[in-house]
Design a protein around this motif. Structure first.
Motif, PDB file in Angstrom:
ATOM      1  N   ASP A 344     -17.760   9.737  -9.502  1.00 52.33           N
ATOM      2  CA  ASP A 344     -18.511  10.497  -8.495  1.00 52.33           C
ATOM      3  C   ASP A 344     -19.874   9.893  -8.186  1.00 52.33           C
ATOM      4  O   ASP A 344     -20.652  10.470  -7.419  1.00 52.33           O
ATOM      5  CB  ASP A 344     -18.673  11.955  -8.939  1.00 52.33           C
ATOM      6  CG  ASP A 344     -19.453  12.091 -10.250  1.00 52.33           C
ATOM      7  OD1 ASP A 344     -19.568  11.085 -10.989  1.00 52.33           O
ATOM      8  OD2 ASP A 344     -19.939  13.209 -10.521  1.00 52.33           O
ATOM      9  N   THR A 345     -20.185   8.732  -8.766  1.00 55.04           N
ATOM     10  CA  THR A 345     -21.442   8.043  -8.467  1.00 55.04           C
ATOM     11  C   THR A 345     -21.227   7.032  -7.352  1.00 55.04           C
ATOM     12  O   THR A 345     -20.082   6.670  -7.025  1.00 55.04           O
ATOM     13  CB  THR A 345     -21.984   7.310  -9.710  1.00 55.04           C
ATOM     14  OG1 THR A 345     -21.047   6.277 -10.093  1.00 55.04           O
ATOM     15  CG2 THR A 345     -22.175   8.276 -10.884  1.00 55.04           C
ATOM     16  N   LEU A 346     -22.318   6.543  -6.766  1.00 59.83           N
ATOM     17  CA  LEU A 346     -22.200   5.519  -5.729  1.00 59.83           C
ATOM     18  C   LEU A 346     -21.480   4.298  -6.279  1.00 59.83           C
ATOM     19  O   LEU A 346     -20.546   3.768  -5.650  1.00 59.83           O
ATOM     20  CB  LEU A 346     -23.591   5.134  -5.217  1.00 59.83           C
ATOM     21  CG  LEU A 346     -23.637   3.944  -4.261  1.00 59.83           C
ATOM     22  CD1 LEU A 346     -22.898   4.262  -2.969  1.00 59.83           C
ATOM     23  CD2 LEU A 346     -25.075   3.544  -3.967  1.00 59.83           C
ATOM     24  N   GLU A 347     -21.896   3.841  -7.456  1.00 63.69           N
ATOM     25  CA  GLU A 347     -21.263   2.665  -8.055  1.00 63.69           C
ATOM     26  C   GLU A 347     -19.792   2.928  -8.357  1.00 63.69           C
ATOM     27  O   GLU A 347     -18.941   2.039  -8.213  1.00 63.69           O
ATOM     28  CB  GLU A 347     -22.009   2.257  -9.325  1.00 63.69           C
ATOM     29  CG  GLU A 347     -23.398   1.666  -9.093  1.00 63.69           C
ATOM     30  CD  GLU A 347     -24.491   2.707  -9.035  1.00 63.69           C
ATOM     31  OE1 GLU A 347     -25.667   2.316  -9.043  1.00 63.69           O
ATOM     32  OE2 GLU A 347     -24.161   3.914  -8.986  1.00 63.69           O
ATOM     33  N   LEU A 349     -17.736   4.994  -6.723  1.00 63.85           N
ATOM     34  CA  LEU A 349     -16.992   4.973  -5.462  1.00 63.85           C
ATOM     35  C   LEU A 349     -16.757   3.542  -4.988  1.00 63.85           C
ATOM     36  O   LEU A 349     -15.667   3.206  -4.494  1.00 63.85           O
ATOM     37  CB  LEU A 349     -17.757   5.768  -4.406  1.00 63.85           C
ATOM     38  CG  LEU A 349     -17.859   7.279  -4.663  1.00 63.85           C
ATOM     39  CD1 LEU A 349     -18.938   7.904  -3.780  1.00 63.85           C
ATOM     40  CD2 LEU A 349     -16.512   7.948  -4.424  1.00 63.85           C
ATOM     41  N   LEU A 370     -21.610   9.241   3.041  1.00 68.14           N
ATOM     42  CA  LEU A 370     -21.646   9.884   1.716  1.00 68.14           C
ATOM     43  C   LEU A 370     -22.576  11.093   1.717  1.00 68.14           C
ATOM     44  O   LEU A 370     -23.535  11.161   0.964  1.00 68.14           O
ATOM     45  CB  LEU A 370     -22.109   8.872   0.668  1.00 68.14           C
ATOM     46  CG  LEU A 370     -21.256   7.623   0.513  1.00 68.14           C
ATOM     47  CD1 LEU A 370     -21.848   6.699  -0.547  1.00 68.14           C
ATOM     48  CD2 LEU A 370     -19.817   7.983   0.170  1.00 68.14           C
ATOM     49  N   PRO A 374     -22.830  14.406  -1.578  1.00 66.39           N
ATOM     50  CA  PRO A 374     -23.509  13.135  -1.871  1.00 66.39           C
ATOM     51  C   PRO A 374     -23.141  12.648  -3.266  1.00 66.39           C
ATOM     52  O   PRO A 374     -22.761  13.441  -4.136  1.00 66.39           O
ATOM     53  CB  PRO A 374     -24.992  13.511  -1.786  1.00 66.39           C
ATOM     54  CG  PRO A 374     -25.025  14.971  -2.074  1.00 66.39           C
ATOM     55  CD  PRO A 374     -23.757  15.543  -1.522  1.00 66.39           C
ATOM     56  N   PRO A 375     -23.220  11.328  -3.498  1.00 66.12           N
ATOM     57  CA  PRO A 375     -22.896  10.808  -4.828  1.00 66.12           C
ATOM     58  C   PRO A 375     -23.847  11.350  -5.892  1.00 66.12           C
ATOM     59  O   PRO A 375     -25.019  11.597  -5.638  1.00 66.12           O
ATOM     60  CB  PRO A 375     -23.064   9.291  -4.671  1.00 66.12           C
ATOM     61  CG  PRO A 375     -23.084   9.042  -3.208  1.00 66.12           C
ATOM     62  CD  PRO A 375     -23.624  10.259  -2.567  1.00 66.12           C
ATOM     63  N   ARG A 378     -26.198   7.959 -11.115  1.00 68.27           N
ATOM     64  CA  ARG A 378     -25.636   7.337 -12.317  1.00 68.27           C
ATOM     65  C   ARG A 378     -26.702   7.268 -13.397  1.00 68.27           C
ATOM     66  O   ARG A 378     -27.874   7.004 -13.103  1.00 68.27           O
ATOM     67  CB  ARG A 378     -25.127   5.928 -11.992  1.00 68.27           C
ATOM     68  CG  ARG A 378     -24.381   5.250 -13.146  1.00 68.27           C
ATOM     69  CD  ARG A 378     -23.963   3.837 -12.763  1.00 68.27           C
ATOM     70  NE  ARG A 378     -23.069   3.249 -13.748  1.00 68.27           N
ATOM     71  CZ  ARG A 378     -22.615   2.001 -13.711  1.00 68.27           C
ATOM     72  NH1 ARG A 378     -22.984   1.204 -12.696  1.00 68.27           N
ATOM     73  NH2 ARG A 378     -21.806   1.547 -14.636  1.00 68.27           N
ATOM     74  N   PRO A 390     -28.790   6.553  -4.820  1.00 65.94           N
ATOM     75  CA  PRO A 390     -28.143   6.663  -3.501  1.00 65.94           C
ATOM     76  C   PRO A 390     -29.041   7.283  -2.439  1.00 65.94           C
ATOM     77  O   PRO A 390     -28.799   7.088  -1.242  1.00 65.94           O
ATOM     78  CB  PRO A 390     -26.918   7.540  -3.788  1.00 65.94           C
ATOM     79  CG  PRO A 390     -27.214   8.235  -5.075  1.00 65.94           C
ATOM     80  CD  PRO A 390     -28.082   7.308  -5.864  1.00 65.94           C
TER      81      PRO A 390
END
Length: 408
Positions: A344-347, A349, A370, A374-375, A378, A390
Motif C-alpha cells: 500500500d506504499t508508493l514503492e 505499488l 494516487l 493515497p499511498p 513507507r 508521496p
C-alpha cells in the motif's frame, strides 16, 4: 489503481525520457537519491550524465561533496593536474572517493576532455566537475583557513595593498590553530565551539569586507587574471563566510540550533548551485532531501527539525523552468535489511509493476492517479534510507524508480 500507475510510466532511465517530462532544458537538472553509498544508483547517475552531455549539451556535473576539495577533481578532468588516484583520495568528502562509480565518472570525464582537446574544441566544451556542499562532515565543520586565506591571496595578488582590510598575518593570528575549529565535541556541545569567540567575530567582519572588495574590483579582476580565477575567488568568499556563519551557529545553545545548522548547510549548497547555474546547464546529484522543493525534515536527538533545502531555495530563485527536480525511489536494499515494500506504499505499488529495470515516471500524473486512497508512507527499517514521501510527488518534475539495489 495499478492500471493508472502503468499509464504514468514514461520510459527507461534515459536523458530523452527525463527531458520529455520538462518544459524546457533547465539550467540545473537535479537528480536525487534516497540513500548514500550505493554504486548502482551512482551508475544510473553516470549513464544519465553521459547522455545529457552527448544529447543535450550539458557540460557540468556537481555532487554533494566538499566544494573546496572538488576543485582538485575539476583541475584533473579539465587539465590533467595530478593523478586519478590522488584526486579520488583528496578531491571528495564523506568518503565518496572510495566509490568505484565515482572513480569511473572522473575517468570518463577526463577521457572526454582529452578527446575534445585533440579535436580542437574550445575550452567551453570541456566537462567540468564541482562539489556543491560546504566543507562540512557529519560531525564537524572545517576551519575557514583555506577559503579565507585563498580569497585574501587572490586579492593581494591583483589589487592595491592599501585596499585590503587586513594582512595575511592578521588572518593567521585570528584563525589560530585549526584544531580549535574542528573540535570533535563541538557538534554536540556548543561550549566546545569557537564560533562566537572575539576572533571569530572579527573574522566574520573581515570575510565580509574581503568579499565586498572582490565584487567591487570585478571589472579589474576578470581581466587581470581570468573569469575562472575570479569565479573561484567568489567560491572562496562564499565558503569562508558560510563556514564562519556555521561555526557561529554551532556555538549557540538555543533550542533551534540543529534546525539552524541544517538550514545553513543547505544555504551554502544553494549559493554554490546558483553560481554553477551561470556556467550553463548542469546535472546536480545529492540526497533527495537536499534537492526537493518541499520543506525538509529530520528526526534528531532533540526532536524533529525542519528547514528549506537547497533545491527549494534554488527553485524559488530560478523558477520551475530553470530548476528541475527528479527524485529517486527504490524497492529493496536487501543487504541493508530493506526488503520488499508494503503493497500500500508508493514503492510497493511501483514494485508490483512487471518491469524489472529502472524507469522514469511522470510524477504529477502519478500524483493525480494516487488520490483514492493515497499511498501510505513507507517506514524504513534502516536509518540510512529515507523512503520517498508521496506527498512530494506533485512538486517533482519526474520520478526515477529503481526496483532493487544490489550489494556492490
Amino acid at each position: 489503481m495499478a492500471t493508472d500507475i502503468k499509464d504514468t510510466v514514461a520510459h527507461p532511465v534515459e536523458a530523452a525520457a527525463v527531458m520529455g517530462l520538462l518544459q524546457a532544458r533547465p539550467r540545473l537538472l537535479a537528480l536525487g537519491e534516497p540513500t548514500h553509498g550505493e554504486d548502482s544508483l551512482l551508475k544510473v547517475r553516470n549513464d544519465l550524465f553521459r547522455q545529457l552531455v552527448e544529447q543535450e549539451g550539458y557540460r557540468t556535473i556537481t555532487i554533494e561533496s566538499d566544494c573546496m576539495k572538488g576543485l582538485a577533481v575539476d583541475a584533473y578532468v579539465t587539465s590533467g593536474a595530478g593523478t586519478l588516484d590522488e584526486v579520488m583520495e583528496h578531491g571528495f568528502s564523506h568518503g565518496w572517493g572510495a566509490s568505484a562509480a565515482n572513480r569511473e565518472l572522473v575517468r570518463w570525464m577526463r577521457d572526454f576532455n582529452v578527446r575534445a582537446d585533440q579535436d580542437g574544441r574550445p575550452a567551453s566544451e570541456r566537462l567540468r566537475f564541482a562539489g556543491f556542499d560546504g566543507p562540512l562532515e557529519t560531525a564537524a565543520a572545517a576551519s575557514p583557513r583555506r577559503s579565507l586565506t585563498a580569497l585574501h591571496a587572490h586579492l593581494a595578488a591583483h589589487v592595491d595593498a592599501a585596499l585590503l582590510p587586513c594582512t595575511a598575518e592578521t588572518l593567521d593570528r585570528l584563525l589560530g590553530d585549526d584544531d580549535r575549529w574542528t573540535h570533535p565535541d563541538a557538534m554536540m556541545d556548543p561550549s566546545k565551539s569557537v564560533g562566537q569567540s572575539p576572533e571569530a567575530h572579527q573574522l566574520r567582519l573581515l570575510a565580509d569586507d574581503l568579499g565586498a572588495l572582490l565584487d567591487m574590483q570585478a571589472p579589474h579582476l576578470v581581466t587581470a587574471a581570468s573569469w575562472d580565477d575570479w569565479d573561484r575567488a567568489r567560491l572562496y568568499g562564499r565558503t569562508a563566510t558560510g563556514l564562519l556563519r556555521y561555526h557561529h551557529a554551532m556555538a549557540d545553545a538555543a533550542p533551534s540550533r540543529m534546525a539552524r545548522l541544517c538550514a545553513l548547510r543547505d544555504l551554502m549548497m544553494a549559493r554554490n548551485l546558483l553560481a554553477l547555474a551561470d556556467r550553463g546547464p548542469a546535472l546536480v546529484h545529492a540526497h533527495n532531501s537536499h534537492l526537493q522543493r518541499d520543506k525538509s525534515s529530520m528526526q534528531m536527538w532533540q526532536g524533529r527539525v525542519e528547514w528549506w533545502s537547497a533545491g527549494a531555495l534554488v527553485s524559488s530563485r530560478l523558477g520551475a523552468a530553470e530548476y528541475a527536480f527528479v527524485p529517486t525511489a527504490l524497492g529493496t536494499i536487501r543487504h541493508q535489511g530493506v526488503d520488499a515494500p508494503p503493497p500500500d506504499t508508493l514503492e510497493g505499488l511501483l514494485y508490483a509493476l512487471p518491469d524489472d529495470e529502472g524507469c522514469v515516471l511522470d510524477a504529477r500524473r502519478l500524483a493525480a492517479a494516487l488520490t483514492d486512497p493515497p499511498p501510505a508512507p513507507r517506514v524504513s527499517p534502516w536509518f540510512g534510507y529515507a523512503p520517498f514521501d508521496p506527498a512530494h510527488l506533485a512538486a517533482s518534475d519526474g520520478l526515477v524508480f529503481v526496483r532493487d539495489v544490489p550489494q556492490h
